[in-house]
Scaffold this active site. Structure first.
Site, PDB file in Angstrom:
ATOM      1  N   THR A  62     -48.071  50.777  48.687  1.00 42.04           N
ATOM      2  CA  THR A  62     -49.207  51.473  48.089  1.00 42.04           C
ATOM      3  C   THR A  62     -50.053  50.546  47.233  1.00 42.04           C
ATOM      4  O   THR A  62     -51.258  50.726  47.104  1.00 42.04           O
ATOM      5  CB  THR A  62     -48.684  52.653  47.244  1.00 42.04           C
ATOM      6  OG1 THR A  62     -48.024  53.544  48.125  1.00 42.04           O
ATOM      7  CG2 THR A  62     -49.798  53.399  46.546  1.00 42.04           C
ATOM      8  N   THR A 142     -43.091  51.144  47.039  1.00 41.23           N
ATOM      9  CA  THR A 142     -42.104  51.601  46.054  1.00 41.23           C
ATOM     10  C   THR A 142     -40.922  52.344  46.678  1.00 41.23           C
ATOM     11  O   THR A 142     -39.865  52.428  46.071  1.00 41.23           O
ATOM     12  CB  THR A 142     -42.770  52.532  45.011  1.00 41.23           C
ATOM     13  OG1 THR A 142     -43.332  53.651  45.693  1.00 41.23           O
ATOM     14  CG2 THR A 142     -43.825  51.790  44.215  1.00 41.23           C
TER      15      THR A 142
END
Ligand code: ASP
EC number: 3.5.1.1
Length: 376
Positions: A62, A142
């Protein structure tokens, strides 16, 4: 030549030799000092001698994600932006380090494979061995960031700082957390105090040990927590280290990435009501050499799952109990130990898988494998 004259000449020579000696001592010390600073901060292309050289290895996620909408923080494309754009977005990093970057992958971390993990780790090891690099930052999605970080923590043989960083909001979002996280990660990697602390994870102004940190929330920026064991430190403009990690890491483990070219298949089976032995049978049939059982509570194993676990051990696989609770130590259970079903200590299932893969590159002795779980 008179005796007096000879005495003057000898004295003169002695003075010259002495001056020469102290002169060369001084210059030797100077050279040593220069060599020392040079290893700490060798010139790079952008080169500033006074600053440490930090290499960023980008893998996607991300932090490199992009979305059509500035207000949406979901349903974006992870790994859409390249390393150069990431670096350009945070020019302030250049005030604290000589920054260079390379793209190792550009994927969502749910797609991180053992192959890419090995490629990344080998590249990191090579860079760490060079005097031209003082620290490494890995940008990463993540979702599985903690797995990569823990792997690096176990296989790299260097005291130089390695920091894994990600973000929860894509680079295009209002309030994107990537730039600040990346800046902080570089700051930590460039810090002398960060030496010898094992692989670290930096997000949301906190410095966590790869061994203890885990992702706890699907979308919130403060998702990475290390609550039970505490953080190594925090960042508030300055870097504040509070704790050291007591588990062995990097130079003190049995695993060296330069000797690992393949990882065995280790699968995770989630424990739940009415689970059955067929889950273990299926994993073994699919080639698993190790199985992590994410048991309920303190790594409890249902009677049916136990049948599967015992059969898997008989077929030569290693089986380790972890827990689906999210925290706490899975304590040894004598009845299960008798069957060589091991316990993961405080490693969550996904990190227990990382350690079991590495353990199986060394041994299939259950006692030795259990000792790794206690030490690392
Ligand atoms: N799916 C993304 C990834 O792990 C999520 C993130 O980076 O936050 O790559």
């Amino acid at each position: 030549m008179t005796k007096k004259r000879m005495l003057f000449i000898v004295l003169g020579l002695l003075l010259l030799i002495n001056a020469g000696c102290s002169g060369s001592n001084e210059s030797r010390n100077e050279t040593k000092a220069r060599a020392k600073t040079e290893t700490a901060s060798v010139k790079t292309a952008q080169g500033n001698d006074r600053l440490p050289n930090i290499r960023i290895l980008a893998t996607g996620g991300t932090i490199a994600g992009a979305n059509q909408s500035k207000t949406s923080t979901t349903n974006y494309k992870a790994g859409a932006v390249g390393i150069d754009t990431l670096i350009e977005a945070v020019p302030e990093m250049k005030d604290i380090a000589n920054i260079s970057g390379e793209q190792v992958a550009n994927i969502g971390s749910q797609n991180m494979t053992n192959k890419t993990l090995l490629k990344l780790s080998k590249r990191a090891a090579k860079l760490l061995a060079s005097d031209d690099v003082d620290g490494i930052v890995v940008t990463h999605g993540t979702d599985t960031l903690e797995e990569t970080a823990y792997f690096l923590n176990l296989v790299l043989k260097s005291d130089k700082p390695v920091v894994v960083v990600g973000s929860m909001r894509p680079s295009t979002a209002i309030g994107a957390d990537g730039p600040a996280n990346l800046y902080n990660a570089v700051k930590v990697a460039a810090s002398k105090e960060a030496y010898g602390k094992g692989t670290m994870v930096v997000l949301n102004d906190r410095i966590a040990a790869a061994r203890y940190v885990t992702k706890t929330h699907t979308t919130a920026p403060d998702t990475f927590k290390s609550e039970e064991m505490g953080y190594l430190g925090n960042i508030a403009d300055g870097i504040y280290f509070h704790n050291d990690i007591t588990k062995k890491h990097t130079k003190d483990t049995d695993f060296n990435i330069s000797k690992i070219n393949q990882l065995p298949q280790v699968d995770i089976i989630y424990g739940y009501q009415n689970d059955g032995r067929y889950l273990f049978d299926a994993a073994i049939k699919a080639g698993a050499k190790g199985i992590i059982y994410a048991g309920s509570g303190n790594g409890s194993v249902s009677d049916e799952a136990k049948k599967g676990a015992v059969a898997a051990v008989k077929k030569g696989a290693a089986v380790v109990r972890s827990t689906r609770t999210g925290s706490g130590v899975v304590t040894p259970n004598p009845d299960l130990e008798k069957e060589n079903i091991l316990a993961s200590n405080s490693l969550n299932p996904q990190k227990a898988r990382i350690l079991l893969m590495l353990a199986l590159t060394k041994t299939d002795d259950p006692k030795k494998i259990q000792s790794y779980f206690e030490e690392y």
